[in-house]
Scaffold this motif. Structure first.
Motif, PDB file in Angstrom:
ATOM      1  N   LEU A  59      -3.280   3.911   6.784  1.00  0.00           N
ATOM      2  CA  LEU A  59      -3.296   3.271   5.297  1.00  0.00           C
ATOM      3  C   LEU A  59      -4.488   3.374   4.757  1.00  0.00           C
ATOM      4  N   MET A  97       3.119   1.712  -3.507  1.00  0.00           N
ATOM      5  CA  MET A  97       2.311   1.860  -4.626  1.00  0.00           C
ATOM      6  C   MET A  97       1.518   3.289  -4.529  1.00  0.00           C
ATOM      7  N   ASP A  98       1.042   3.637  -3.128  1.00  0.00           N
ATOM      8  CA  ASP A  98       0.780   5.078  -3.030  1.00  0.00           C
ATOM      9  C   ASP A  98       1.776   5.810  -3.592  1.00  0.00           C
ATOM     10  N   LYS A 127       0.922  -1.122   0.021  1.00  0.00           N
ATOM     11  CA  LYS A 127       0.009  -0.083  -0.030  1.00  0.00           C
ATOM     12  C   LYS A 127       0.986   1.405   0.082  1.00  0.00           C
ATOM     13  N   VAL A 128       1.897   1.314   0.870  1.00  0.00           N
ATOM     14  CA  VAL A 128       2.598   2.418   1.008  1.00  0.00           C
ATOM     15  C   VAL A 128       3.516   2.585  -0.049  1.00  0.00           C
ATOM     16  N   PRO A 135      -3.556   7.172  -3.025  1.00  0.00           N
ATOM     17  CA  PRO A 135      -4.351   6.745  -4.024  1.00  0.00           C
ATOM     18  C   PRO A 135      -4.422   5.327  -4.149  1.00  0.00           C
ATOM     19  N   TRP A 136      -3.535   4.419  -3.590  1.00  0.00           N
ATOM     20  CA  TRP A 136      -3.774   3.179  -4.035  1.00  0.00           C
ATOM     21  C   TRP A 136      -4.849   2.463  -3.152  1.00  0.00           C
TER      22      TRP A 136
END
Lengths: 358, 400
Positions: B13, A148-149, A145-146, B17-18
């Motif tokens: 979390l 790909m953010d 998640k972090v 954007p993901w």
């Protein structure tokens, strides 16, 4: 559940044919070519017509709600047909070109990015981490998640020199097979197993436990008349093999567990043969919830690669061309003694020519 | 319940954007106490920087040894919702293709019998239903099989074979990856469901050397499509690529690993006798170039991640095999490999490590493969040869 239902076993999965879009069935084995229409949108054409694919990201760790959202889009715009990719993307399949934008709009409403095709960073292959695994040195879903953010724009565009594949594995078991990815994030333990001698004699088979160690660091011993094992800590490389066969030897160590970063692997045979990943950064701390040190390092690698590689040169091919010395120079990562291999076949990695750049 | 989750770290979390797995799990936490407690336990892991799951546990469905992974929380009193949190591996359809109805049917089962959480999909290829209690396993299995689904593999068995989309949506497919994967899965149901090998045995099936299932890195047996004859050229379409302004020289000709492509104006010529089927030119010009007609697969054995003795890629054992139903030649080969490995392999020794230990020469001899140059990057460099033939003085010893 009613008990009068006949219990079936060994029926295997349903036959795939019933899940194929009619256009895919009609063109089966007869496809002529494909086109890339936009990032995340492909068309495949055969004598019986064209099928459009819209590729969307998913967190892989997905709830029944998420999947019902996906099946709703498939029902609304794809006559119910959808599939998943080997990199955990969702693909919507329709023979109606006008539905492509509708699918994209429906995904945008759910804040699901569309992309992952051609010279993009596709979705991340990853493992369970703290969400579900007993041997995890870090969390996998959180890291994905972090990271790909930070890199989401590379998913929704095709601006990199070549396709770039990321993977996260939360320990050396590498259920995510990070050993052949362009960039791999690997959870590491750094201290030997802590042996629970009170449970080991009952839970573990001593010969299996001794044999599990690749470095012969485990020996049988006796404590208070009970057979257990001891670990030669100088020989331990924290791989976790023993823990896999013996629950009384956990390696988890909040103070020392962390993350390593590897680069330059590839699977495909395009141009060059498949390559393993190599060590870039031996250790970064576990710093949840957003692991800033890890996202910085991965971003650095992607930025330097994007700025320097030639078109269609994969990360590993680029490094092979410019040399590892220059890779470390360009990224600013420190080259340490941990980068020198000391396991099986280590000698094959030693430089045996004068061909260095000065 | 979801409104008293108190997961400030995990909520970090939900930004960015993901797609957020936290937001997603929260969406079912209202109806699933398992999902809610999963978040609470995970929050504690984020606070303490360690996992809280116990090591395995033998659970399963009646008559199967694989397909279910036992998992228990190490903190069952604090997080009773995840005191049991077993995984059910459901054998995916070839190529991961679904209809909405079929998937919704599985989601109904999982909302009733499990946590409402899944992995789409696991690393081996199964659909992973993540988190249920021991007493729910048999009812889940019954519900799944009633709808035509079955479990995949786990432990020391043949793991669930998986494949790329192949001929269902790809012009590169050199054989029917979906049919072969279905065939192997059905043929070896016993080996899939009842662990009796030395260790796991993964099979992955890719339709061309692009290898979208990563078979060469991730499967004990990689079956990867290849062709033997010439790349098919459509000169008219090639001319269109040139006309479009594509840098054909730089992107295609100069990047060919064996320099077997030449371009004269708007005509392309390929010296196919030197082509190594890397796919680069076809990938770049899919309308002008296509895989040949004499199609089949190569078979590589031994890929694996590092545990125990280091990571391996698959090694080519069969450079070309035709793959048509009923696949008897392939079945024979698989069974000969399993038999030799079963008899002489050690516990927890994958086929790749086994071949290195017994040597490739002996492995070939035992499973009936001829040694050929395509198996190696180069012949041996050391002179330590175990000669088996020698001359003796007449009248004594061996004749060879």
């Amino acid at each position: 559940m009613a008990t009068d239902v006949e219990r079936k076993t060994d029926i295997g999965p349903p036959h795939y044919e019933q899940f194929l879009h009619p256009v895919m069935k009609a063109n089966y084995g007869k496809w002529l070519y494909h086109d890339s229409i936009a990032p995340g949108v492909l068309s495949h054409t055969g004598p019986e017509g064209t099928i459009y694919t819209v590729r969307a990201a998913s967190p892989r760790l997905a709830s029944t709600n998420f999947i019902r959202n996906m099946t709703k889009i498939a029902t609304d715009f794809c006559d119910g047909y959808l599939r998943f990719t080997s990199r955990n993307n969702v693909e919507f399949l329709t023979d109606k070109e006008e539905n492509v934008d509708k699918i994209k709009a429906a995904l945008a409403e759910l804040k699901i990015p569309v992309g992952g095709t051609n010279n993009a960073i596709s979705n991340v292959v990853h493992t369970q981490g703290w969400v579900h695994c007993h041997s995890a040195a870090t969390d996998a879903s959180g890291l994905v998640k972090v990271v790909m953010d930070e890199l989401a724009d590379y998913f929704t565009s095709e601006n990199l020199p070549a396709k770039t594949r990321l993977a996260v594995a939360c320990c050396l078991n590498m259920c995510g097979a990070v050993h052949a990815s362009d960039i791999a994030i690997l959870g590491v333990h750094r201290t030997p197993p802590v042996i629970d001698h009170s449970t080991l004699p009952n839970l573990c088979e001593i010969p299996t436990t001794v044999a599990s160690c690749p470095n012969n660091a485990i020996k049988p011993t006796s404590i208070e008349g009970k057979t257990t094992v001891k670990v030669d800590e100088d020989k331990c490389m924290y791989c976790g093999n023993c823990f896999t066969v013996c629950p009384s030897m956990p390696l988890s160590d909040p103070l020392n567990d962390g993350v390593s970063i590897w680069v330059g692997g590839k699977i495909s045979n395009a141009r060059t043969e498949p390559m393993f990943t190599k060590l870039a950064v031996p250790y970064l701390p576990n710093n949840p919830p957003r692991w800033p040190e890890v996202t910085d390092a991965v971003k650095k690698i992607v930025d330097v690669y994007a700025a320097n590689a030639r078109p269609f040169e994969r990360l590993g091919e680029w490094i092979d061309r410019i040399s590892w010395a220059r890779f470390f120079e360009l990224t600013g990562f420190e080259f340490t003694k941990y980068h020198l291999d000391d396991f099986r076949w280590a000698g094959t990695t030693y430089k045996r020519s004068l061909q260095n750049r000065y | 319940m979801a409104d008293d989750l108190k997961i400030p770290l995990l909520e970090e979390l939900e930004k960015g954007p993901w797609p957020s797995f936290v937001t997603d799990i929260k969406s079912v936490a209202g109806k699933s106490e398992m999902a809610a407690d999963l978040l609470r336990q995970l929050e504690k892991s984020y606070e303490d920087k360690r996992g809280y799951w116990k090591h395995g546990g033998l659970v399963g469905v009646r008559g199967y040894g694989g397909g279910v992974i036992g998992r228990y929380s190490a903190l069952p009193e604090e997080f009773p919702g995840v005191s049991h949190f077993h995984t059910v591996r459901v054998n995916q359809p070839s190529g991961w293709v679904y209809t909405a109805d079929a998937l919704n049917g599985i989601m109904d089962i999982w909302d009733e019998h499990g946590s409402g959480l899944t992995n789409m999909h696991g690393s081996t290829g199964d659909m992973v239903l993540l988190g249920t209690r021991t007493e729910e396993l048999e009812p889940t299995f019954l519900a799944l099989t009633q709808k035509g689904w079955d479990l995949g593999g786990s432990g020391s068995d043949m793991r669930t074979p998986s494949c790329c989309i192949g001929p269902a949506r790809c012009e590169y497919a050199c054989f029917d990856t979906l049919a072969l994967t279905y065939n192997l899965t059905q043929e070896y149901q016993d080996e899939l469901h009842r662990p009796m090998f030395n260790y796991k045995f993964k099979i992955k099936v890719s339709g061309c050397p692009n290898d979208c299932t990563a078979a060469i890195a991730r499967s004990d047996m990689a079956i990867i499509g290849i062709w033997k004859d010439d790349i098919k050229v459509n000169q008219e379409e090639f001319a269109k690529y040139v006309d479009s302004g594509m840098d054909v020289q730089g992107i295609v000709v100069d990047m060919c690993p064996t320099s077997c492509i030449s371009v004269d104006g708007k005509t392309i010529d390929i010296d196919d006798s030197n082509c190594v089927k890397c796919m680069h030119c076809i990938n770049k010009m899919p309308k002008a170039l296509a895989v040949g007609d004499e199609k089949g697969a190569a078979i590589a054995l031994g890929a694996k991640a590092p545990i125990v003795d280091g990571a391996l890629f698959g090694s080519i054992m069969v450079p070309f095999i035709e793959l048509e139903e009923p696949y008897e030649e392939l079945h024979d080969l698989i069974e000969r490999i399993w038999e030799f490995w079963d008899e002489h392999g050690k516990a927890r020794e994958r086929i790749g490590e086994f071949i290195e230990r017994v040597t490739l020469a002996r492995f070939c001899e035992e499973v009936g493969l001829d040694p050929i140059p395509q198996m190696v990057t180069h012949p041996r460099e050391n002179p330590y040869i175990f000669y088996e033939e020698y001359f003796a003085e007449e009248g004594e010893g061996s004749e060879e």
